[in-house]
Enzyme design. Structure first.
Site, mmCIF file in Angstrom:
data_model
loop_
_atom_site.group_PDB
_atom_site.id
_atom_site.type_symbol
_atom_site.label_atom_id
_atom_site.label_comp_id
_atom_site.label_asym_id
_atom_site.label_seq_id
_atom_site.Cartn_x
_atom_site.Cartn_y
_atom_site.Cartn_z
ATOM 1 N N TYR A 82 40.811 7.531 31.849
ATOM 2 C CA TYR A 82 40.976 6.589 30.740
ATOM 3 C C TYR A 82 41.481 5.252 31.289
ATOM 4 O O TYR A 82 41.054 4.192 30.844
ATOM 5 C CB TYR A 82 41.953 7.156 29.705
ATOM 6 C CG TYR A 82 41.421 8.376 29.002
ATOM 7 C CD1 TYR A 82 40.587 8.251 27.898
ATOM 8 C CD2 TYR A 82 41.735 9.657 29.445
ATOM 9 C CE1 TYR A 82 40.089 9.365 27.244
ATOM 10 C CE2 TYR A 82 41.232 10.778 28.801
ATOM 11 C CZ TYR A 82 40.410 10.630 27.708
ATOM 12 O OH TYR A 82 39.904 11.734 27.072
ATOM 13 N N ASN A 134 33.761 8.338 19.698
ATOM 14 C CA ASN A 134 32.375 8.165 20.143
ATOM 15 C C ASN A 134 31.447 8.962 19.221
ATOM 16 O O ASN A 134 31.518 10.185 19.178
ATOM 17 C CB ASN A 134 32.245 8.642 21.590
ATOM 18 C CG ASN A 134 30.820 8.702 22.075
ATOM 19 O OD1 ASN A 134 29.910 8.159 21.465
ATOM 20 N ND2 ASN A 134 30.618 9.371 23.194
ATOM 21 N N CYS A 145 31.132 10.639 27.078
ATOM 22 C CA CYS A 145 32.599 10.657 26.985
ATOM 23 C C CYS A 145 33.181 11.895 27.663
ATOM 24 O O CYS A 145 34.364 11.909 28.005
ATOM 25 C CB CYS A 145 33.057 10.535 25.535
ATOM 26 S SG CYS A 145 32.359 11.758 24.417
ATOM 27 N N HIS A 146 32.355 12.912 27.894
ATOM 28 C CA HIS A 146 32.846 14.112 28.587
ATOM 29 C C HIS A 146 33.209 13.815 30.041
ATOM 30 O O HIS A 146 33.942 14.578 30.654
ATOM 31 C CB HIS A 146 31.805 15.245 28.513
ATOM 32 C CG HIS A 146 30.494 14.922 29.153
ATOM 33 N ND1 HIS A 146 29.517 14.195 28.491
ATOM 34 C CD2 HIS A 146 30.005 15.189 30.387
ATOM 35 C CE1 HIS A 146 28.472 14.064 29.294
ATOM 36 N NE2 HIS A 146 28.749 14.645 30.448
ATOM 37 N N GLU A 186 26.752 19.091 35.512
ATOM 38 C CA GLU A 186 26.436 17.855 36.244
ATOM 39 C C GLU A 186 26.788 17.982 37.716
ATOM 40 O O GLU A 186 26.028 17.524 38.575
ATOM 41 C CB GLU A 186 27.150 16.657 35.611
ATOM 42 C CG GLU A 186 26.598 16.292 34.256
ATOM 43 C CD GLU A 186 27.186 15.009 33.698
ATOM 44 O OE1 GLU A 186 27.916 14.291 34.415
ATOM 45 O OE2 GLU A 186 26.910 14.709 32.515
#
Length: 155
Positions: A91, A114, A122-123, A149
């Site tokens: 953040y 979001n 946002c993850h 990912e």
């Protein structure tokens, strides 16, 4: 238009308006009651890209997105889209990127609000300590997306 489909991560709803994706809903989200239900070609394309992403064969979405929010929120969401597939940012990193290093809590609020999660990633935003914190779809889903990912990085 809003359409729901079962995916490998649960039931997902995707909403479009005027040729842009405007919202993504998880099973636990409150859905507006006044929205028309149906599948448009854009929603179908969004689901196709989402399924490719979840299968590990797509690392970048190419959809017209139009999230509604304040100018600050939109700045934050643009920066979220710059965090590369397979990587994370804090953040604090995003607060610095939007030019306001002290706005860590405001960045957290924007991240929380979001309206188009996954497509606006946002993850990929984690606590400064590296800890997974907050996610509209739940921390288990956030962890699953990040692991997906990491596993498919370089595809």
């Amino acid at each position: 238009m809003l359409f729901f489909r079962e995916t490998s991560i649960g039931r997902i709803g995707i909403e479009d308006t005027d040729d842009s994706i405007v919202s993504v809903y998880f099973e636990t989200d409150d859905v507006p009651k006044d929205v028309e239900l149906g599948e448009t070609p854009l929603i179908r394309e969004a689901f196709d890209q989402l399924e490719s992403y979840l299968a590990g064969s797509l690392t970048e979405f190419s959809l017209p997105l139009r999230p509604e929010g304040t100018p600050f929120m939109k700045d934050v969401w643009r920066k979220l889209c710059e965090v590369p597939y397979g990587l994370t940012a804090s953040y604090q990193d995003i607060a610095i990127a939007v030019g306001n290093p002290r706005a860590v809590r405001a960045v957290g609020q924007a991240n929380n609000r979001n309206p188009i999660p996954i497509f606006i990633p946002c993850h990929r935003i984690i606590g400064k300590s590296g800890k997974l914190v907050g996610y509209g779809g739940g921390l288990a889903l956030k962890k699953k997306l990040l692991e997906l990912e990491k596993r498919n990085e370089g595809v």
